[in-house]
Write an enzyme that holds these catalytic residues in place. Structure first.
Site, mmCIF file in Angstrom:
data_model
loop_
_atom_site.group_PDB
_atom_site.id
_atom_site.type_symbol
_atom_site.label_atom_id
_atom_site.label_comp_id
_atom_site.label_asym_id
_atom_site.label_seq_id
_atom_site.Cartn_x
_atom_site.Cartn_y
_atom_site.Cartn_z
ATOM 1 N N ARG A 42 -6.536 11.431 -5.783
ATOM 2 C CA ARG A 42 -7.814 10.744 -5.578
ATOM 3 C C ARG A 42 -8.974 11.730 -5.646
ATOM 4 O O ARG A 42 -10.024 11.443 -6.223
ATOM 5 C CB ARG A 42 -7.823 10.003 -4.255
ATOM 6 C CG ARG A 42 -8.934 8.979 -4.219
ATOM 7 C CD ARG A 42 -8.971 8.243 -2.912
ATOM 8 N NE ARG A 42 -9.963 8.841 -2.042
ATOM 9 C CZ ARG A 42 -10.608 8.194 -1.109
ATOM 10 N NH1 ARG A 42 -10.368 6.927 -0.890
ATOM 11 N NH2 ARG A 42 -11.496 8.806 -0.365
ATOM 12 N N ASP B 39 -7.022 -2.747 -7.422
ATOM 13 C CA ASP B 39 -7.508 -3.396 -6.205
ATOM 14 C C ASP B 39 -7.883 -4.837 -6.526
ATOM 15 O O ASP B 39 -8.266 -5.143 -7.662
ATOM 16 C CB ASP B 39 -8.714 -2.656 -5.633
ATOM 17 C CG ASP B 39 -8.975 -3.091 -4.198
ATOM 18 O OD1 ASP B 39 -8.296 -2.581 -3.299
ATOM 19 O OD2 ASP B 39 -9.813 -3.989 -3.982
ATOM 20 N N ARG C 170 0.820 -1.224 0.000
ATOM 21 C CA ARG C 170 0.000 0.000 0.000
ATOM 22 C C ARG C 170 0.853 1.272 0.000
ATOM 23 O O ARG C 170 0.476 2.278 0.597
ATOM 24 C CB ARG C 170 -0.955 0.040 1.216
ATOM 25 C CG ARG C 170 -2.045 -0.998 1.194
ATOM 26 C CD ARG C 170 -3.254 -0.520 0.421
ATOM 27 N NE ARG C 170 -4.197 -1.614 0.246
ATOM 28 C CZ ARG C 170 -5.282 -1.780 0.978
ATOM 29 N NH1 ARG C 170 -5.592 -0.911 1.912
ATOM 30 N NH2 ARG C 170 -6.072 -2.808 0.762
ATOM 31 N N ARG D 44 -3.421 6.575 1.235
ATOM 32 C CA ARG D 44 -3.920 7.791 1.886
ATOM 33 C C ARG D 44 -2.947 8.479 2.835
ATOM 34 O O ARG D 44 -3.160 9.614 3.203
ATOM 35 C CB ARG D 44 -5.228 7.486 2.619
ATOM 36 C CG ARG D 44 -6.423 7.491 1.687
ATOM 37 C CD ARG D 44 -7.669 7.082 2.420
ATOM 38 N NE ARG D 44 -7.579 5.691 2.836
ATOM 39 C CZ ARG D 44 -8.473 5.078 3.583
ATOM 40 N NH1 ARG D 44 -9.516 5.727 4.044
ATOM 41 N NH2 ARG D 44 -8.329 3.801 3.908
ATOM 42 N N TYR E 166 -14.904 -11.848 -0.011
ATOM 43 C CA TYR E 166 -15.617 -10.588 -0.273
ATOM 44 C C TYR E 166 -16.841 -10.821 -1.155
ATOM 45 O O TYR E 166 -17.885 -10.209 -0.964
ATOM 46 C CB TYR E 166 -14.672 -9.573 -0.938
ATOM 47 C CG TYR E 166 -13.599 -9.066 -0.003
ATOM 48 C CD1 TYR E 166 -13.853 -8.003 0.861
ATOM 49 C CD2 TYR E 166 -12.334 -9.648 0.029
ATOM 50 C CE1 TYR E 166 -12.872 -7.537 1.728
ATOM 51 C CE2 TYR E 166 -11.353 -9.196 0.889
ATOM 52 C CZ TYR E 166 -11.628 -8.142 1.735
ATOM 53 O OH TYR E 166 -10.657 -7.694 2.604
HETATM 54 O O1 1CP Z 1 0.076 0.489 -3.194
HETATM 55 C C1 1CP Z 1 -0.359 -0.660 -3.301
HETATM 56 O O2 1CP Z 1 -0.103 -1.575 -2.493
HETATM 57 C C2 1CP Z 1 -1.145 -1.006 -4.562
HETATM 58 C C3 1CP Z 1 -2.531 -0.982 -4.561
HETATM 59 C C4 1CP Z 1 -3.421 -1.902 -3.735
HETATM 60 C C5 1CP Z 1 -3.316 -3.273 -3.458
HETATM 61 C C6 1CP Z 1 -2.164 -4.213 -3.757
HETATM 62 C C7 1CP Z 1 -4.643 -1.467 -3.210
HETATM 63 C C8 1CP Z 1 -5.141 -0.089 -3.269
HETATM 64 N N1 1CP Z 1 -5.313 -2.557 -2.706
HETATM 65 C C9 1CP Z 1 -4.523 -3.676 -2.827
HETATM 66 C C10 1CP Z 1 -4.837 -5.046 -2.439
HETATM 67 C C11 1CP Z 1 -6.021 -5.319 -1.587
HETATM 68 N N2 1CP Z 1 -7.264 -4.743 -1.614
HETATM 69 C C12 1CP Z 1 -6.064 -6.355 -0.626
HETATM 70 C C13 1CP Z 1 -4.922 -7.315 -0.381
HETATM 71 C C14 1CP Z 1 -3.897 -6.746 0.516
HETATM 72 C C15 1CP Z 1 -4.334 -6.437 1.923
HETATM 73 O O3 1CP Z 1 -4.635 -7.378 2.668
HETATM 74 O O4 1CP Z 1 -4.349 -5.245 2.251
HETATM 75 C C16 1CP Z 1 -7.333 -6.351 -0.039
HETATM 76 C C17 1CP Z 1 -7.843 -7.280 1.049
HETATM 77 C C18 1CP Z 1 -8.091 -5.331 -0.667
HETATM 78 C C19 1CP Z 1 -9.513 -4.997 -0.415
HETATM 79 C C20 1CP Z 1 -9.662 -3.601 -0.007
HETATM 80 N N3 1CP Z 1 -9.535 -2.546 -0.878
HETATM 81 C C21 1CP Z 1 -9.832 -3.076 1.286
HETATM 82 C C22 1CP Z 1 -9.937 -3.908 2.575
HETATM 83 C C23 1CP Z 1 -11.363 -4.056 2.916
HETATM 84 C C24 1CP Z 1 -11.670 -4.800 4.193
HETATM 85 O O5 1CP Z 1 -12.259 -4.149 5.059
HETATM 86 O O6 1CP Z 1 -11.408 -6.004 4.319
HETATM 87 C C25 1CP Z 1 -9.874 -1.690 1.181
HETATM 88 C C26 1CP Z 1 -10.110 -0.682 2.261
HETATM 89 C C27 1CP Z 1 -9.658 -1.370 -0.198
HETATM 90 C C28 1CP Z 1 -9.535 -0.018 -0.816
HETATM 91 C C29 1CP Z 1 -8.160 0.347 -1.214
HETATM 92 N N4 1CP Z 1 -7.388 -0.376 -2.104
HETATM 93 C C30 1CP Z 1 -6.199 0.301 -2.330
HETATM 94 C C31 1CP Z 1 -6.239 1.512 -1.546
HETATM 95 C C32 1CP Z 1 -5.157 2.546 -1.525
HETATM 96 C C33 1CP Z 1 -7.450 1.520 -0.848
HETATM 97 C C34 1CP Z 1 -7.944 2.605 0.055
HETATM 98 C C35 1CP Z 1 -8.925 3.397 -0.756
HETATM 99 C C36 1CP Z 1 -8.900 4.839 -0.564
HETATM 100 O O7 1CP Z 1 -8.173 5.578 -1.254
HETATM 101 O O8 1CP Z 1 -9.690 5.263 0.278
#
Ligand code: 1CP
Length: 345
Positions: free
Chosen positions: A36, A73, A23, A27, A150
């Site tokens: 964003r 994502d 990540r 943010r 999910y």
């Molecule tokens: O920078 C990076 O790492 C690249 C982008 C990336 C990756 C590899 C994002 C952007 N998401 C992911 C993978 C991802 N997404 C996973 C696997 C890794 C992990 O365990 O963190 C998972 C489970 C998700 C699902 C997801 N997407 C969640 C979790 C939800 C939950 O409650 O279980 C969330 C909050 C997101 C949104 C998201 N994805 C990425 C970002 C930067 C964000 C935040 C969104 C924002 O800008 O508000």
């Protein structure tokens, strides 16, 4: 081969580990928040190749990480398969749910995802042109079990209860979903590689809730199938597997699935991991993301301890999970400086 990340993935023990961060575009960075806002919302950012490439590049410009990870994502694939997907501000993702065989009926086939995902492939192509020559580009997807949790529950869940309930209560539907995800993940990652991704990573964030036979069947077996097919199509492609919180199931995992690198969370000790896992593959991860919030001497000490523990084999420095929005960008710099300055023996 000069890129340090590729050298570590090829099994080389380097004097200093290459660094990137889960990540790393996110943010905690003001420039990410600005882009964003320009995109409007998170999904619009993911599907806008110019802006998605821009946020992928931001942490590279700021910190000079050794790898960039495609900004996208894991939930874009379910959307490409026909699931509804939206994000609730401050809460997280919401999807349509799958509670039985009828939930599978609206879904598309593994070869019908590419029109929807075309912007992601375009982001990869832009990045291959714009990244510095020393930076490795990582593509990724969620592992079938994690993505299924999910799709079944329609949201993130603390214990993956709905997915376990379907697995036990309607195993045929559950396995149909796992198979569809396994096959479409192969197609999705293969297209990322054709577009220019040099490494791919499979995120099984919820692997830890699969125990015993269920771990072997739904975490290990799908990863093995995905990796062997990708390696058949793209000989030499390095692959990182992340069966998060697998605990003792980390032992032998990389070898069993054919991964070049095992990413580990921060619930296992670095010395245990060095002894039990590093002889099989390169190791990545382990620093608790909370240190990026708290910083200070504890961050320095932990970073040094991890670098020392893995010094005897191939290692990529990373966190045990994603950096959180409340992290201080200065602490990221402190971590990088510490890794690069840790005295070499
Ligand atoms: O920078 C990076 O790492 C690249 C982008 C990336 C990756 C590899 C994002 C952007 N998401 C992911 C993978 C991802 N997404 C996973 C696997 C890794 C992990 O365990 O963190 C998972 C489970 C998700 C699902 C997801 N997407 C969640 C979790 C939800 C939950 O409650 O279980 C969330 C909050 C997101 C949104 C998201 N994805 C990425 C970002 C930067 C964000 C935040 C969104 C924002 O800008 O508000």
């Amino acid at each position: 081969m000069t890129k340090t990340l590729l050298r570590a993935l090829a099994g080389e023990t380097l004097p200093n580990p290459p660094i990137w961060m889960m990540r790393q575009a996110g943010r905690y960075l003001p420039e990410y928040r600005a882009t964003r806002a320009e995109a409007g919302d998170f999904l619009s950012l993911c599907y806008n190749p110019d802006l998605a490439a821009e946020v992928t590049l931001q942490p590279i410009r700021r910190y000079g990480f050794d790898a960039a990870i495609l900004f996208a994502d894991i939930l874009l694939l379910p959307q490409a398969l026909g699931a509804d997907l939206w994000f609730v501000t401050g809460e997280g993702p919401r999807l349509s749910t799958i509670t039985g065989p009828e939930g599978m009926r609206g879904l598309k086939g593994k070869d019908d995802i590419h029109d929807h995902l075309a912007p992601v492939y375009e982001t990869v192509r832009i990045l291959t042109r714009e990244l510095p020559s020393e930076t490795t580009l990582i593509g990724f997807a969620g592992a079938p079990w994690t993505v299924a949790t999910y799709m079944i529950a329609g949201r993130g869940t603390p214990d993956q209860g709905p997915a376990h309930a379907l697995r036990e209560g309607d195993n045929a539907t559950f396995e149909t979903l796992i198979d569809l995800l396994t096959e479409s993940t192969i197609e999705y990652l293969s297209m990322q590689v054709e577009a220019g991704a040099e490494v791919v990573k499979l995120f099984d964030s919820w692997a830890g809730s699969l125990k015993g036979d269920a771990f072997a069947k739904y975490a290990l077996a799908p990863a093995k199938r995905i990796i062997s097919e990708l390696k058949a199509r793209h000989p030499g492609l390095p692959i990182i597997a992340f069966p998060r919180e697998a605990g003792d199931n980390y032992i032998g995992f990389a070898k069993a699935v054919g991964a070049d690198c095992l990413a580990i969370d921060n619930s296992v000790s670095a010395t245990w991991a060095a002894e039990n896992l590093q002889s099989d593959s390169c190791i990545q991860g382990n620093l608790a993301p909370g240190h990026m919030v708290t910083g200070g001497q504890a961050l320095i000490d932990e970073t040094r301890r991890i670098v020392e523990a893995f010094r005897g084999g191939p290692h990529i420095f990373n966190l045990g999970h994603g950096i959180t929005p409340d992290a201080d960008p200065e602490n990221v710099q402190l971590m990088i400086d510490t890794v690069r300055e840790t005295p070499k023996r």
